[in-house]
Design a protein around this motif. Structure first.
Motif, mmCIF file in Angstrom:
data_model
loop_
_atom_site.group_PDB
_atom_site.id
_atom_site.type_symbol
_atom_site.label_atom_id
_atom_site.label_comp_id
_atom_site.label_asym_id
_atom_site.label_seq_id
_atom_site.Cartn_x
_atom_site.Cartn_y
_atom_site.Cartn_z
ATOM 1 N N ALA A 87 40.328 37.844 49.433
ATOM 2 C CA ALA A 87 40.014 38.744 49.703
ATOM 3 C C ALA A 87 38.384 39.505 49.161
ATOM 4 O O ALA A 87 37.925 39.946 49.447
ATOM 5 N N HIS A 88 38.492 38.893 47.546
ATOM 6 C CA HIS A 88 37.670 39.116 46.961
ATOM 7 C C HIS A 88 36.190 38.425 47.524
ATOM 8 O O HIS A 88 35.466 38.474 47.005
ATOM 9 N N GLY A 89 36.368 37.316 47.476
ATOM 10 C CA GLY A 89 35.491 36.485 48.452
ATOM 11 C C GLY A 89 35.080 36.690 49.530
ATOM 12 O O GLY A 89 33.891 37.305 49.728
ATOM 13 N N LEU B 299 37.326 41.705 59.570
ATOM 14 C CA LEU B 299 36.734 41.038 58.507
ATOM 15 C C LEU B 299 36.448 42.117 57.562
ATOM 16 O O LEU B 299 36.364 41.954 56.930
ATOM 17 N N GLY B 300 35.753 43.353 57.886
ATOM 18 C CA GLY B 300 35.196 44.486 57.692
ATOM 19 C C GLY B 300 36.445 44.672 57.034
ATOM 20 O O GLY B 300 35.541 45.169 55.613
ATOM 21 N N ALA B 301 37.557 45.446 57.459
ATOM 22 C CA ALA B 301 37.944 46.009 56.559
ATOM 23 C C ALA B 301 39.197 45.451 55.833
ATOM 24 O O ALA B 301 39.693 45.775 54.782
ATOM 25 N N PHE B 302 39.345 43.653 55.981
ATOM 26 C CA PHE B 302 39.574 42.660 54.684
ATOM 27 C C PHE B 302 38.791 43.059 53.774
ATOM 28 O O PHE B 302 39.988 42.174 52.501
ATOM 29 N N ALA B 303 37.669 43.098 54.146
ATOM 30 C CA ALA B 303 36.939 42.424 53.048
ATOM 31 C C ALA B 303 36.567 43.915 51.739
ATOM 32 O O ALA B 303 36.834 44.141 50.670
ATOM 33 N N ILE B 304 36.564 44.637 52.637
ATOM 34 C CA ILE B 304 37.169 45.930 51.736
ATOM 35 C C ILE B 304 38.326 46.791 51.684
ATOM 36 O O ILE B 304 38.463 46.793 50.524
ATOM 37 N N VAL B 305 39.463 46.790 52.035
ATOM 38 C CA VAL B 305 40.522 47.469 51.737
ATOM 39 C C VAL B 305 41.175 46.213 51.409
ATOM 40 O O VAL B 305 42.204 46.348 50.268
ATOM 41 N N GLY B 306 40.669 45.013 51.374
ATOM 42 C CA GLY B 306 42.110 43.701 50.673
ATOM 43 C C GLY B 306 42.065 43.751 49.824
ATOM 44 O O GLY B 306 43.176 43.626 49.272
ATOM 45 N N PRO B 307 41.175 43.674 48.650
ATOM 46 C CA PRO B 307 41.324 43.477 47.114
ATOM 47 C C PRO B 307 42.046 44.211 46.665
ATOM 48 O O PRO B 307 42.675 44.707 45.252
ATOM 49 N N GLU B 308 42.532 45.927 47.589
ATOM 50 C CA GLU B 308 43.136 46.655 47.077
ATOM 51 C C GLU B 308 44.417 46.974 47.252
ATOM 52 O O GLU B 308 45.144 47.060 46.674
ATOM 53 N N ILE B 309 44.686 46.289 48.593
ATOM 54 C CA ILE B 309 45.861 45.871 49.000
ATOM 55 C C ILE B 309 46.777 45.323 48.108
ATOM 56 O O ILE B 309 47.747 45.499 47.279
ATOM 57 N N VAL B 310 45.942 43.570 48.269
ATOM 58 C CA VAL B 310 46.648 42.245 47.371
ATOM 59 C C VAL B 310 46.601 42.832 45.816
ATOM 60 O O VAL B 310 45.383 43.015 45.317
ATOM 61 N N ALA B 311 47.503 43.091 45.454
ATOM 62 C CA ALA B 311 47.211 43.444 43.846
ATOM 63 C C ALA B 311 47.140 42.412 42.430
ATOM 64 O O ALA B 311 47.227 42.494 41.594
ATOM 65 N N ALA B 312 46.916 41.274 43.666
ATOM 66 C CA ALA B 312 47.273 40.077 42.671
ATOM 67 C C ALA B 312 45.675 39.630 41.959
ATOM 68 O O ALA B 312 45.588 40.280 42.848
#
Length: 274
Positions: A77-79, A30-43
């Motif tokens: 991701a941002h949330g 979950l931490g990885a999703f929170a940290i890098v998720g917004p960068e990977i998800v381009a939208a």
């Protein structure tokens, strides 16, 4: 706010059991999703496309779109980053002064301890959410008052656990022997006290983060915390709730993410021995 209050004085369990490992693994994911998720998800989480309103999972939107056509994956991701980041910073802002003041009260005693006890009692006299609401009344919807109110509520448990444990450690014979040999307060606290209180502080830190996540989501859900279009998990649930019959999974996604974050922290704090 009751999560920390109910568990503050429970001794952390020794060992790294299966539950604790599961909690750590889930928290890392979950931490990885929170940290890098917004960068990977381009939208852009705020970009609207009314033609894709309530788009189902799959297709152009991996996790669907909300009623404004905003990507749910981007918003989740941002949330997650927002909830995780605020919880971590709130925990640090509560733990650092709480531990330091607890050590000070236990070491000095006297009027120092009495003054700090009075301050802690005053804070506890107000319900946790009420204190946060008092700060939010001056600047509703902003990060600062929310962060400050939660930190002021949570530091008391760190202070009291640290003080009580330190006072017990300081009465032991080896501490008296160290003082007679001329070791200073800094050496004694670092080498004899902190190793004892560290597991308890780690447990409290996990509970404090879980409490902060729930509090931020709850306050946003009742429209006194962070306001839309900020991608906050609690406000996302409320925004999507009127469309539950049309897109039930869309409502469950942010709720499920909150559940997983809190579950990971609870498992990490309460894991038993393997």
């Amino acid at each position: 706010m009751s999560t920390v209050n109910e568990t503050a004085h429970a001794a952390p369990k020794a060992g790294i059991g299966k539950a604790r490992l599961a909690g750590a693994a889930l928290l890392i994911l979950l931490g990885a999703f929170a940290i890098v998720g917004p960068e990977i998800v381009a939208a852009d989480p705020a970009e609207q496309d009314f033609g894709a309103s309530l788009a189902p999972i799959g297709g152009n939107y991996l996790l669907g779109a909300d009623h404004y056509g905003r990507s749910l994956l981007a918003r989740l991701a941002h949330g997650a980053r927002l909830s995780f980041g605020m919880a971590f910073l709130t925990m640090l802002a509560a733990a650092i002064p709480g531990v330091l003041l607890g050590l000070l009260a236990a070491w000095k005693g006297g009027w120092t301890e009495r003054a700090l006890e009075l301050a802690a009692t005053v804070i506890l006299a107000l319900p946790g959410l009420m204190l946060v609401l008092l700060f939010l009344a001056f600047s509703p919807g902003n990060y600062g008052p929310l962060f400050l109110g939660l930190s002021l509520t949570l530091w008391v448990e760190f202070y009291r656990v640290t003080k009580a444990t330190t006072k017990t450690v300081l009465t032991q014979p080896h501490i008296e022997a160290a003082q007679m040999l001329g070791f200073g307060s800094r050496y004694i606290l670092l080498h004899y006290v902190l190793p004892v209180i560290a597991p308890m502080i780690a447990t409290l830190a996990a509970f404090a983060m879980a409490t902060a996540i729930i509090a931020v989501s709850t306050l946003s859900a009742i429209s006194v915390g962070l306001q839309p279009p900020t991608p906050e998990l609690g406000s996302m649930i409320v925004e999507l709730l009127p469309y539950y019959t049309e897109a039930p999974l869309h409502v469950l996604l942010p709720a499920g993410l909150i559940f997983l974050l809190v579950l990971a922290l609870q498992l990490l704090a309460q894991g038993d021995r393997a």
